[in-house]
Every structure is written in C-alpha cells, then in structure tokens.
Design an enzyme around this catalytic site. Sequence first.
Site, PDB file in Angstrom:
ATOM      1  N   HIS A 107       0.851  -1.191   0.000  1.00 18.32           N
ATOM      2  CA  HIS A 107       0.000   0.000   0.000  1.00 18.32           C
ATOM      3  C   HIS A 107       0.892   1.248   0.000  1.00 18.32           C
ATOM      4  O   HIS A 107       1.956   1.257   0.617  1.00 18.32           O
ATOM      5  CB  HIS A 107      -0.912  -0.018   1.233  1.00 18.32           C
ATOM      6  CG  HIS A 107      -1.992   1.009   1.152  1.00 18.32           C
ATOM      7  ND1 HIS A 107      -1.771   2.327   1.464  1.00 18.32           N
ATOM      8  CD2 HIS A 107      -3.282   0.918   0.761  1.00 18.32           C
ATOM      9  CE1 HIS A 107      -2.891   3.008   1.269  1.00 18.32           C
ATOM     10  NE2 HIS A 107      -3.825   2.173   0.844  1.00 18.32           N
TER      11      HIS A 107
ATOM     12  N   GLU B  93      -4.135   1.999  -7.689  1.00 18.95           N
ATOM     13  CA  GLU B  93      -4.544   2.975  -6.689  1.00 18.95           C
ATOM     14  C   GLU B  93      -3.689   4.233  -6.847  1.00 18.95           C
ATOM     15  O   GLU B  93      -2.617   4.354  -6.234  1.00 18.95           O
ATOM     16  CB  GLU B  93      -4.384   2.365  -5.293  1.00 18.95           C
ATOM     17  CG  GLU B  93      -5.203   3.099  -4.281  1.00 18.95           C
ATOM     18  CD  GLU B  93      -5.309   2.373  -2.951  1.00 18.95           C
ATOM     19  OE1 GLU B  93      -6.425   2.078  -2.550  1.00 18.95           O
ATOM     20  OE2 GLU B  93      -4.278   2.120  -2.321  1.00 18.95           O
TER      21      GLU B  93
HETATM   22  C1  PEP Z   1      -6.808   3.089   0.369  1.00 19.94           C
HETATM   23  O1  PEP Z   1      -5.989   3.844   0.875  1.00 19.94           O
HETATM   24  O2  PEP Z   1      -6.585   1.887   0.208  1.00 19.94           O
HETATM   25  C2  PEP Z   1      -8.069   3.654  -0.077  1.00 19.94           C
HETATM   26  C3  PEP Z   1      -8.735   3.027  -0.990  1.00 19.94           C
HETATM   27  O3  PEP Z   1      -8.450   4.825   0.550  1.00 19.94           O
HETATM   28  P1  PEP Z   1      -9.682   5.786   0.225  1.00 19.94           P
HETATM   29  O4  PEP Z   1     -10.823   4.936  -0.283  1.00 19.94           O
HETATM   30  O5  PEP Z   1      -9.997   6.438   1.513  1.00 19.94           O
HETATM   31  O6  PEP Z   1      -9.201   6.726  -0.821  1.00 19.94           O
END
Ligand code: PEP
Length: 265
Positions: A95, A173
């Site tokens: 992450h 992400e």
């Molecule tokens: C994360 O950090 O894995 C995440 C998905 O955070 P958020 O949905 O709060 O952006």
Amino acid sequence: MDKKTLIIANWKCNPLTRKEAEHLLKVINGGIKLTKDIEVVICPPYIYLSGFNLKTLNFILGAQDCHWEQKGAFTGEVSPLMLKDLGCQYVIVGHSERRRYFGETDEIINKKIKAALKARLKPIFCLGEETKDTFDSEGKQLNEMNLIVQEQLEKAVAGISSNRINDVIIVYEPVWAISSNNGVSCSSDEAMQARLFIKKILSKLYSRRLAEEIKILYGGSVTAKNSSDYIKKAGMNGLLVGGASLNASEFIRIVKGVYEISPRF
Ligand code: PEP
C-alpha cells in the site's frame, strides 16, 4: 477461472476500540450476503482479526500487511502463516502508505508477495503513481503513470511463476486520488487506461491468457456514487475501499450497487 468481483475494505488504523470494530463488522455482515459472483473482503487492523466464527460471516477476512518471513526473530512483525491460521485468505501488500511512512521498497514488496503466496494467502498488491500525469510545454504527455506503474509491477512480480501469478490481485490505486477530500478523483476513463496498460505489461511478462485472468481492481476515494462506474465503465474486477468502508451504510450501498450491476443477479 474465478470471475468473482472483489470488494475489499481497508480500514487502515481504525476504529479505536474493539467494541466499535465489532459493531461495524456486525452491521456490515447483516447488510451483505454471500454470493457466488461477489466476494467482500474486510481488512481490519491485525488486533481485530481474531475471535470470529468464520461460518457466520458473509465476508472473507484479510489483513493489511504481513512480514516477508514466515517466523523468527522479527520483533513486532506478523507472519503470513499467523494470518492464515486466523482464517485470513487475503493480505494487502505494498500500500502507498506503507511505502510513504514505513519505507517499503519494490524489493520488500516483492518478498512480501512471495511470502503471502507461500502461506496460501492471496496478496492484494497496490500500485500507482504519486502525482497525476504531467505534460510538457507543448502538451505532450510525459507518461508518469505508465513509467511508475510499469516499474512497480515488474519489480513486484519478479520471480513469480505463471502458475502462481493469478493468485495475485492487482489494485490500481493512484496515490493522488486516495482519500481525496479536495475533490480530485480518478475518472473511470483514467482508471480504464491504467487497467489496459497493466494488462499490456502482464501480457508481456506472462501471456495474454494470464493477463486476462489476473484481477485488476481500482482503489482511491471510492464511494457509493462512483463505485459502479469503475466496474461498468472502467472494466475493473473490483474495488479497494478505504474511508468509505468505515461507514457501514455507505459500504453496504457500495456492495449492493455492485450486486445490481452484476450480470448474474
Ligand atoms: C486506500 O488507501 O486503500 C483507499 C482506498 O483509501 P480511500 O478509499 O480512503 O481513498
């Protein structure tokens, strides 16, 4: 091939008490159902992972991290085998907050993915660029997303064989879209471009067939409002939900929204 859509909740370092964690889990459990097309995975902090009657859960347990060794003199660390023993089936690895605050490198992430696979856990591997793509003065895209994502992916899967790679879940992400409270979000079109790019790299590294089989999810400020677009329009195989997963009714709405667009419901 397992075609289940995955909805993963990453609680991060929340909530502060077991009582609140149990309440949240109970409400979520009551609001979702076990189905053959959608798998809901909840990743609470380690400390809340024990003490479940797994048979009563409508979700699967996952952890937010693991160590790269199975056991030994590693004070403060948690082995993937311990997580497996608690009934976890998944573990988040790499992450961006682990990279940013705990100095995790691509090499560490690669070791953790391998350790998770060895313990028969499915690693949920997160990748993504820190800042949005930049353009030069003539408007030419400098392809930051492509370069960073390619490097992170190649290094993370180094040495992982074709017969294990489809147990790895990849989450695109983009760091700039995580917990975005200033309104910056990743459009479904940007998410789709990233998904296609990741598939292209996987095809080169493995094969077209495997690139089709490996699940690619989207994460970053997912809400009940935008969740179906990432699946329907961007073609993602699921979602990683952070902040919104701490609000039981919002999270249940996200899951229900995905039931609704699932072709087999
Ligand atoms: C994360 O950090 O894995 C995440 C998905 O955070 P958020 O949905 O709060 O952006």
